[in-house]
Design a protein around this motif. Structure first.
Motif, PDB file in Angstrom:
ATOM      1  N   MET A 113       0.833  -1.199   0.000  1.00 18.15           N
ATOM      2  CA  MET A 113       0.000   0.000   0.000  1.00 18.15           C
ATOM      3  C   MET A 113       0.871   1.254   0.000  1.00 18.15           C
ATOM      4  N   SER A 114       1.806   1.308  -0.901  1.00 19.97           N
ATOM      5  CA  SER A 114       2.691   2.461  -0.991  1.00 19.97           C
ATOM      6  C   SER A 114       2.014   3.552  -1.791  1.00 19.97           C
ATOM      7  N   ASN A 115       2.597   4.756  -1.739  1.00 15.27           N
ATOM      8  CA  ASN A 115       2.033   5.871  -2.483  1.00 15.27           C
ATOM      9  C   ASN A 115       2.469   5.792  -3.931  1.00 15.27           C
ATOM     10  N   TYR A 116       1.518   5.745  -4.841  1.00 10.26           N
ATOM     11  CA  TYR A 116       1.820   5.510  -6.251  1.00 10.26           C
ATOM     12  C   TYR A 116       2.230   6.781  -6.997  1.00 10.26           C
ATOM     13  N   TYR A 117       1.925   7.936  -6.423  1.00 11.67           N
ATOM     14  CA  TYR A 117       2.218   9.174  -7.127  1.00 11.67           C
ATOM     15  C   TYR A 117       3.261   9.991  -6.378  1.00 11.67           C
ATOM     16  N   ASN A 118       4.001  10.763  -7.152  1.00  4.44           N
ATOM     17  CA  ASN A 118       5.024  11.615  -6.565  1.00  4.44           C
ATOM     18  C   ASN A 118       4.359  12.836  -5.952  1.00  4.44           C
ATOM     19  N   LYS A 119       4.323  12.899  -4.637  1.00  7.57           N
ATOM     20  CA  LYS A 119       3.615  13.982  -3.964  1.00  7.57           C
ATOM     21  C   LYS A 119       4.290  15.334  -4.168  1.00  7.57           C
ATOM     22  N   SER A 120       5.532  15.341  -4.633  1.00 13.62           N
ATOM     23  CA  SER A 120       6.257  16.599  -4.786  1.00 13.62           C
ATOM     24  C   SER A 120       5.789  17.375  -6.007  1.00 13.62           C
ATOM     25  N   ASP A 121       5.130  16.727  -6.970  1.00 11.85           N
ATOM     26  CA  ASP A 121       4.695  17.426  -8.172  1.00 11.85           C
ATOM     27  C   ASP A 121       3.201  17.726  -8.101  1.00 11.85           C
ATOM     28  N   HIS A 122       2.881  18.970  -7.800  1.00  9.71           N
ATOM     29  CA  HIS A 122       1.492  19.382  -7.584  1.00  9.71           C
ATOM     30  C   HIS A 122       0.666  19.333  -8.867  1.00  9.71           C
ATOM     31  N   LEU A 123       1.275  19.701  -9.986  1.00  9.54           N
ATOM     32  CA  LEU A 123       0.556  19.686 -11.258  1.00  9.54           C
ATOM     33  C   LEU A 123       0.114  18.267 -11.614  1.00  9.54           C
ATOM     34  N   PHE A 124       1.027  17.315 -11.473  1.00  8.98           N
ATOM     35  CA  PHE A 124       0.711  15.924 -11.794  1.00  8.98           C
ATOM     36  C   PHE A 124      -0.439  15.413 -10.927  1.00  8.98           C
ATOM     37  N   LEU A 125      -0.395  15.726  -9.641  1.00  7.09           N
ATOM     38  CA  LEU A 125      -1.463  15.307  -8.727  1.00  7.09           C
ATOM     39  C   LEU A 125      -2.805  15.936  -9.105  1.00  7.09           C
ATOM     40  N   LEU A 126      -2.761  17.218  -9.469  1.00  8.84           N
ATOM     41  CA  LEU A 126      -3.993  17.909  -9.865  1.00  8.84           C
ATOM     42  C   LEU A 126      -4.602  17.248 -11.098  1.00  8.84           C
ATOM     43  N   ILE A 127      -3.784  16.951 -12.093  1.00  9.75           N
ATOM     44  CA  ILE A 127      -4.271  16.316 -13.317  1.00  9.75           C
ATOM     45  C   ILE A 127      -4.872  14.947 -13.021  1.00  9.75           C
ATOM     46  N   LEU A 180       1.920  19.197 -22.857  1.00 18.25           N
ATOM     47  CA  LEU A 180       2.304  18.765 -21.512  1.00 18.25           C
ATOM     48  C   LEU A 180       1.107  18.132 -20.796  1.00 18.25           C
ATOM     49  N   PHE A 181      -0.063  18.750 -20.944  1.00 15.40           N
ATOM     50  CA  PHE A 181      -1.286  18.214 -20.318  1.00 15.40           C
ATOM     51  C   PHE A 181      -1.592  16.812 -20.849  1.00 15.40           C
ATOM     52  N   ASN A 182      -1.487  16.646 -22.146  1.00 17.00           N
ATOM     53  CA  ASN A 182      -1.812  15.357 -22.774  1.00 17.00           C
ATOM     54  C   ASN A 182      -0.868  14.245 -22.317  1.00 17.00           C
ATOM     55  N   ILE A 183       0.413  14.546 -22.232  1.00 18.76           N
ATOM     56  CA  ILE A 183       1.369  13.500 -21.831  1.00 18.76           C
ATOM     57  C   ILE A 183       1.223  13.182 -20.336  1.00 18.76           C
ATOM     58  N   MET A 184       0.972  14.205 -19.519  1.00 18.73           N
ATOM     59  CA  MET A 184       0.826  13.972 -18.075  1.00 18.73           C
ATOM     60  C   MET A 184      -0.485  13.251 -17.751  1.00 18.73           C
ATOM     61  N   SER A 185      -1.461  13.374 -18.617  1.00 18.13           N
ATOM     62  CA  SER A 185      -2.724  12.656 -18.430  1.00 18.13           C
ATOM     63  C   SER A 185      -2.560  11.158 -18.669  1.00 18.13           C
ATOM     64  N   LYS A 186      -1.585  10.803 -19.508  1.00 13.85           N
ATOM     65  CA  LYS A 186      -1.403   9.400 -19.903  1.00 13.85           C
ATOM     66  C   LYS A 186      -0.484   8.614 -18.969  1.00 13.85           C
ATOM     67  N   ILE A 187       0.542   9.277 -18.424  1.00 10.04           N
ATOM     68  CA  ILE A 187       1.528   8.548 -17.615  1.00 10.04           C
ATOM     69  C   ILE A 187       0.985   8.253 -16.218  1.00 10.04           C
ATOM     70  N   ASN A 188       1.461   7.180 -15.600  1.00 13.46           N
ATOM     71  CA  ASN A 188       0.971   6.746 -14.283  1.00 13.46           C
ATOM     72  C   ASN A 188       1.813   7.257 -13.121  1.00 13.46           C
ATOM     73  N   SER A 189       3.024   7.709 -13.411  1.00 12.84           N
ATOM     74  CA  SER A 189       3.875   8.295 -12.377  1.00 12.84           C
ATOM     75  C   SER A 189       4.677   9.425 -12.997  1.00 12.84           C
ATOM     76  N   TYR A 190       4.973  10.426 -12.183  1.00 12.26           N
ATOM     77  CA  TYR A 190       5.668  11.599 -12.706  1.00 12.26           C
ATOM     78  C   TYR A 190       7.089  11.230 -13.132  1.00 12.26           C
ATOM     79  N   ASN A 191       7.394  11.499 -14.422  1.00 11.11           N
ATOM     80  CA  ASN A 191       8.697  11.151 -14.981  1.00 11.11           C
ATOM     81  C   ASN A 191       9.132  12.308 -15.882  1.00 11.11           C
TER      82      ASN A 191
END
Length: 522
Positions: free
Chosen positions: A1-15, A44-55
């Motif tokens: 039950m680890s955190n799947y998203y990078n909490k440091s990137d606010h934009l990615f979390l918002l998307i 940028l929006f389109n690519i961040m919508s598709k990826i599962n973790s911030y890279n």
């Protein structure tokens, strides 16, 4: 039950929080300007919508954005998404956003010298604010109206100035009372999160004095919905900290009834409504009132299922937490731990993955502890140890110290039960140091630690008699004003009985549940 998203990137979390319809509306909003369609921020929006973790590397490789540009483009995209969401929210039942929009229009018109038009928008905003008891915003609207009336001849100034002055004075009094109650509620909640229940007479005197001196004077018949809400919240946390669960039940019941008597409030303040349900159910759990607990919990689940509670990012998290913690609590009360593991854990993990990035440390710690207890009751000590270790690894030592202390006690018990006792002295020493560090070194903890410390010197045929002695020592503190808090988190008496009677913990608690249910029916 680890955190799947990078909490440091606010934009990615918002998307990642955007629904399908919100994404569609965002694209419609952006594409109203043709040149935006192929803009870098949309790519940028389109690519961040598709990826599962911030890279970041993948983002740069998939777009024409340079590393130097990325920060500014992300900031621009973030702002554009918020503007789009604001436009969507204005059309929903977010009345405070609508009020703010009217206030913005009023200020724009005022700056253009169109005072009458400005006042019309202020009046529209005031009607909504009064209807939904937004006292603080209403005061801001009145103060702006006063400023316009005092500086510009708009109508009959003499009569209007008197009305505005009286309205402002009354609102200030109401806002002061509201703020005093909300501050008291918030500060008591903060104390509960930090320490948990009162530990001694000193704690009790402090919390009682604090509550009494900070509770403002009011007439219950005259105060508004929100003032009553903050009052009941403050009472609930006050009684919770004092472990007075009968009074806690009464206040949490009033909390829920307040919403049921103001049905539109369920749509305006759904988070507060859900929290009221949580504390009502928690109180019934600690009072061990099974029939009332199941009735209220069924009522809660039906309201969620029937769409009577507004679903948004905040409520979705709370519904997840309160649904699963109370499903687990129900299995605790029944003693059906093995059934609980089979029925609850798989779906819990599935749902957890969807919202894990939104859960704070407090919620996660409670969830891990509940899961650990469920596994322990089912006899799966290895998984119990696994999740207790997660609680113990929490770096925020000032968060729910009582829960962290209980986790260490249960960890010792689970290690003993699983046979992982080769480093028992080291584990006992670690628990002891933590209790001292947390200033939580009281009689029940001392006796349990002392028991484990001496267990290595006991012959096998003497173990049962040692458990009987431990039970005799602990049972006298079961209803102690301060010592009993250990038993709220950990049914150690049932564990001891299981060792004395050579039965599983699950069997002991199930038998106790059947006895209680029979007595409850009489």
């Amino acid at each position: 039950m680890s955190n799947y998203y990078n909490k440091s990137d606010h934009l990615f979390l918002l998307i990642k929080t955007l629904s399908k319809s919100e994404k569609i509306n965002f694209k419609i909003y952006v594409n109203r300007i043709k040149k935006n369609k192929n803009s870098k921020f949309m790519k940028l929006f389109n690519i961040m919508s598709k990826i599962n973790s911030y890279n970041e590397k993948k983002i740069l490789d998939s777009t024409t954005i340079s590393k130097v540009q990325l920060s500014n483009i992300k900031a621009h995209l973030y702002k554009q998404i918020l503007v789009s969401l604001k436009l969507q929210e204005t059309n929903k039942e977010n009345h405070d956003i609508q009020i703010r929009e009217y206030l913005d229009f009023a200020k724009i018109l005022y700056n253009k010298g169109l005072y009458i038009q400005s006042l019309k928008f202020l009046e529209k905003a005031k009607i909504i604010a009064r209807s939904y008891e937004f006292k603080t915003i209403l005061l801001e609207l009145v103060e702006f109206e006063k400023m316009i009336e005092s500086q510009h001849i708009t109508r009959s100034l003499y009569s209007r100035s008197g009305e505005l002055s009286a309205e402002s004075k009354e609102l200030i009094e109401r806002v002061q009372c509201n703020n005093a109650l909300s501050n008291l509620s918030l500060e008591l909640y903060g104390l509960y999160l930090k320490v948990g229940y009162v530990r001694n007479e000193k704690d009790k005197i402090f919390i009682e004095t604090y509550f009494r001196t900070n509770l403002p004077k009011f007439d219950i018949k005259k105060i508004s919905f929100y003032e009553k809400l903050f009052l009941y919240q403050a009472q609930v946390w006050y009684h919770f900290i004092r472990q007075d669960f009968i009074m806690c039940y009464r206040s949490s019941y009033k909390w829920i009834e307040l919403f049921k008597n103001n049905r539109k409030a369920k749509r305006i303040a759904p988070v507060s409504y859900l929290k009221g349900y949580h504390y009502l159910l928690d109180t019934l759990f600690y009072l061990n009132h099974y029939s009332k607990f199941t009735y209220i919990f069924n009522q809660f689940e039906n309201e969620v299922k029937n769409g009577e509670i507004l679903i948004n990012g905040n409520t979705r998290i709370l519904i997840f937490m309160y649904t699963y913690t109370n499903r687990i609590n129900k299995h605790y009360m029944e003693g059906n731990f093995s059934e609980g593991v089979k029925k609850i854990i798989p779906s819990l993990f599935t749902d957890f993955k969807k919202i894990c990035n939104h859960l704070d440390s407090h919620y996660i710690m409670i969830l891990y502890y509940k899961i650990a207890c469920l596994y322990f009751g089912s006899g799966d000590n290895n998984n119990a140890i696994r999740y207790l270790s997660k609680v113990m690894e929490n770096k925020k030592k000032n968060l729910r110290q009582d829960l962290q202390c209980s986790a260490r006690l249960l960890h010792l018990i689970a290690c003993y039960e699983s046979g992982l006792d080769e480093n028992m002295d080291q584990k006992i020493q670690s628990a002891y140091k933590f209790f001292i560090q947390m200033d939580d070194w009281y009689i029940v903890q001392k006796k349990i630690i002392h028991f484990f410390k001496n267990l290595g010197n006991v012959y096998p045929h003497q173990i049962k008699s040692q458990f009987k002695k431990l039970k005799d020592k602990l049972i006298k503190y079961y209803d102690h004003p301060y010592e009993k808090r250990t038993f709220l988190y950990l049914d150690i008496i049932s564990w001891i009985n299981s060792k004395i009677e050579n039965k599983s913990v699950e069997t002991i608690i199930k038998e106790k549940f059947i006895r209680n249910k029979i007595s409850e029916n009489y």
